[in-house]
Design a protein around this motif. Structure first.
Motif, mmCIF file in Angstrom:
data_model
loop_
_atom_site.group_PDB
_atom_site.id
_atom_site.type_symbol
_atom_site.label_atom_id
_atom_site.label_comp_id
_atom_site.label_asym_id
_atom_site.label_seq_id
_atom_site.Cartn_x
_atom_site.Cartn_y
_atom_site.Cartn_z
ATOM 1 N N GLU A 159 36.419 44.498 95.797
ATOM 2 C CA GLU A 159 36.844 43.210 95.251
ATOM 3 C C GLU A 159 38.129 43.352 94.430
ATOM 4 O O GLU A 159 38.533 42.420 93.741
ATOM 5 C CB GLU A 159 35.721 42.622 94.395
ATOM 6 N N SER A 160 38.774 44.498 94.516
ATOM 7 C CA SER A 160 40.005 44.733 93.771
ATOM 8 C C SER A 160 41.185 44.084 94.480
ATOM 9 O O SER A 160 41.092 43.638 95.628
ATOM 10 C CB SER A 160 40.255 46.240 93.644
ATOM 11 N N ARG A 161 42.325 44.063 93.796
ATOM 12 C CA ARG A 161 43.524 43.485 94.395
ATOM 13 C C ARG A 161 43.930 44.248 95.648
ATOM 14 O O ARG A 161 44.285 43.651 96.672
ATOM 15 C CB ARG A 161 44.670 43.483 93.385
ATOM 16 N N LYS A 162 43.881 45.590 95.578
ATOM 17 C CA LYS A 162 44.291 46.362 96.744
ATOM 18 C C LYS A 162 43.383 46.067 97.939
ATOM 19 O O LYS A 162 43.852 45.976 99.077
ATOM 20 C CB LYS A 162 44.327 47.855 96.408
ATOM 21 N N ALA A 163 42.081 45.920 97.666
ATOM 22 C CA ALA A 163 41.148 45.622 98.748
ATOM 23 C C ALA A 163 41.406 44.239 99.333
ATOM 24 O O ALA A 163 41.325 44.047 100.559
ATOM 25 C CB ALA A 163 39.713 45.724 98.238
ATOM 26 N N ASP A 164 41.722 43.273 98.474
ATOM 27 C CA ASP A 164 42.045 41.923 98.967
ATOM 28 C C ASP A 164 43.270 41.974 99.874
ATOM 29 O O ASP A 164 43.302 41.341 100.944
ATOM 30 C CB ASP A 164 42.318 40.974 97.794
ATOM 31 N N GLU A 165 44.293 42.727 99.458
ATOM 32 C CA GLU A 165 45.517 42.798 100.258
ATOM 33 C C GLU A 165 45.279 43.538 101.573
ATOM 34 O O GLU A 165 45.803 43.141 102.619
ATOM 35 C CB GLU A 165 46.623 43.455 99.435
ATOM 36 N N ILE A 166 44.454 44.579 101.545
ATOM 37 C CA ILE A 166 44.133 45.289 102.775
ATOM 38 C C ILE A 166 43.354 44.385 103.735
ATOM 39 O O ILE A 166 43.574 44.410 104.947
ATOM 40 C CB ILE A 166 43.347 46.574 102.462
ATOM 41 N N ALA A 167 42.448 43.574 103.192
ATOM 42 C CA ALA A 167 41.673 42.665 104.043
ATOM 43 C C ALA A 167 42.586 41.655 104.738
ATOM 44 O O ALA A 167 42.364 41.289 105.897
ATOM 45 C CB ALA A 167 40.611 41.943 103.212
ATOM 46 N N GLU A 168 43.621 41.197 104.029
ATOM 47 C CA GLU A 168 44.529 40.199 104.581
ATOM 48 C C GLU A 168 45.627 40.804 105.449
ATOM 49 O O GLU A 168 46.129 40.155 106.368
ATOM 50 C CB GLU A 168 45.180 39.413 103.434
ATOM 51 N N ASN A 169 45.997 42.033 105.137
ATOM 52 C CA ASN A 169 47.112 42.697 105.836
ATOM 53 C C ASN A 169 46.757 44.186 105.923
ATOM 54 O O ASN A 169 47.138 44.965 105.058
ATOM 55 C CB ASN A 169 48.413 42.483 105.053
ATOM 56 N N PRO A 170 46.001 44.592 106.943
ATOM 57 C CA PRO A 170 45.419 45.938 106.986
ATOM 58 C C PRO A 170 46.400 47.036 107.380
ATOM 59 O O PRO A 170 46.152 47.833 108.296
ATOM 60 C CB PRO A 170 44.294 45.788 108.009
ATOM 61 N N ARG A 171 47.520 47.084 106.676
ATOM 62 C CA ARG A 171 48.508 48.145 106.857
ATOM 63 C C ARG A 171 48.916 48.616 105.460
ATOM 64 O O ARG A 171 48.977 47.817 104.517
ATOM 65 C CB ARG A 171 49.722 47.647 107.626
ATOM 66 N N ALA A 172 49.195 49.915 105.336
ATOM 67 C CA ALA A 172 49.522 50.459 104.013
ATOM 68 C C ALA A 172 50.336 51.728 104.167
ATOM 69 O O ALA A 172 50.509 52.251 105.269
ATOM 70 C CB ALA A 172 48.238 50.738 103.222
ATOM 71 N N ALA A 173 50.837 52.200 103.022
ATOM 72 C CA ALA A 173 51.571 53.460 102.978
ATOM 73 C C ALA A 173 51.106 54.254 101.770
ATOM 74 O O ALA A 173 50.740 53.688 100.732
ATOM 75 C CB ALA A 173 53.075 53.203 102.903
ATOM 76 N N LEU A 174 51.117 55.580 101.919
ATOM 77 C CA LEU A 174 50.804 56.498 100.831
ATOM 78 C C LEU A 174 52.007 57.406 100.600
ATOM 79 O O LEU A 174 52.667 57.813 101.565
ATOM 80 C CB LEU A 174 49.598 57.367 101.185
ATOM 81 N N VAL A 175 52.263 57.727 99.337
ATOM 82 C CA VAL A 175 53.315 58.688 99.006
ATOM 83 C C VAL A 175 52.740 59.722 98.045
ATOM 84 O O VAL A 175 52.261 59.376 96.962
ATOM 85 C CB VAL A 175 54.542 58.022 98.353
#
Length: 201
Positions: free
Chosen positions: A67-83
């Motif tokens: 229910e965090s912000r990152k989880a909300d954004e992943i649910a809406e746009n399931p692409r990400a980057a890690l550094v």
């Protein structure tokens, strides 16, 4: 022959895992820490630090409140980057871009059971990314959770908490060199393998 590029090997995930293990061996503080970047559907980016708790054959795993912000954004746009950034003495960075999916509850539970009890209780107590009146409110929430699970050592997996897998589509490996003329390689997924290219720093 490009010796540095050849020494990296054909599998960037294997190299990434080896670099991470070397960072641990050299005693770097939390070498698993990486900046996770997500974005809303309309392109508003956000970044925060997470701990990558596993590099599997074709994926990287991290865990958070669903229910965090990152989880909300992943649910809406399931692409990400890690550094990842490993400061001296290694002077290395690694960038990973790809798609993100949730782990099953069973997969998340395997990791959850390895966490210290206080971290398991903290996962229950924190309404991550939600407003709090003050620190005392968070302390009260933790007190409630501690009383709730006082009679058991086996703190269960919260229904709102678990893991994600990032399946890489591109990986960049970066090694510092003098004069800012760094070595930099980009791998892009090509079928079951990877296409490897040296990039200018």
């Amino acid at each position: 022959m490009d010796a540095w590029l050849e020494n990296l090997g054909d599998d960037p995930l294997a190299t990434l895992a080896a670099w991470l293990e070397e960072a641990r061996a050299r005693g770097l503080h939390e070498p698993e820490a990486a900046a996770l970047a997500t974005a809303t559907p309309d392109g508003r980016p956000a970044a925060r630090m997470v701990l990558v708790r596993g590099i599997q054959e074709r994926e990287l795993r991290f865990y958070t409140n669903h229910e965090s912000r990152k989880a909300d954004e992943i649910a809406e746009n399931p692409r990400a980057a890690l550094v990842f950034h490993w400061a001296p003495p290694l002077h290395r960075q690694a960038r990973v871009e790809g798609s993100v999916t949730r782990l099953t509850d069973d997969e998340s539970l395997v990791y959850f059971r390895t966490r210290a009890r206080e971290s398991r209780l903290g996962a229950w107590a924190s309404p991550q990314s939600r407003p709090l009146a003050d620190r005392e409110e968070l302390d009260r929430l933790l007190d409630e959770v501690e009383r709730r699970f006082a009679a058991t050592e086996d703190v269960p997996l919260p229904p709102f908490w678990g893991g994600y897998r990032l399946t890489p589509e591109a990986i960049e490996l970066w090694q510092s060199r003098p004069g800012r003329l760094h070595d930099r390689a980009r791998y892009e997924r090509a079928g079951e393998g990877w296409l490897r290219t040296r990039l200018a720093p």
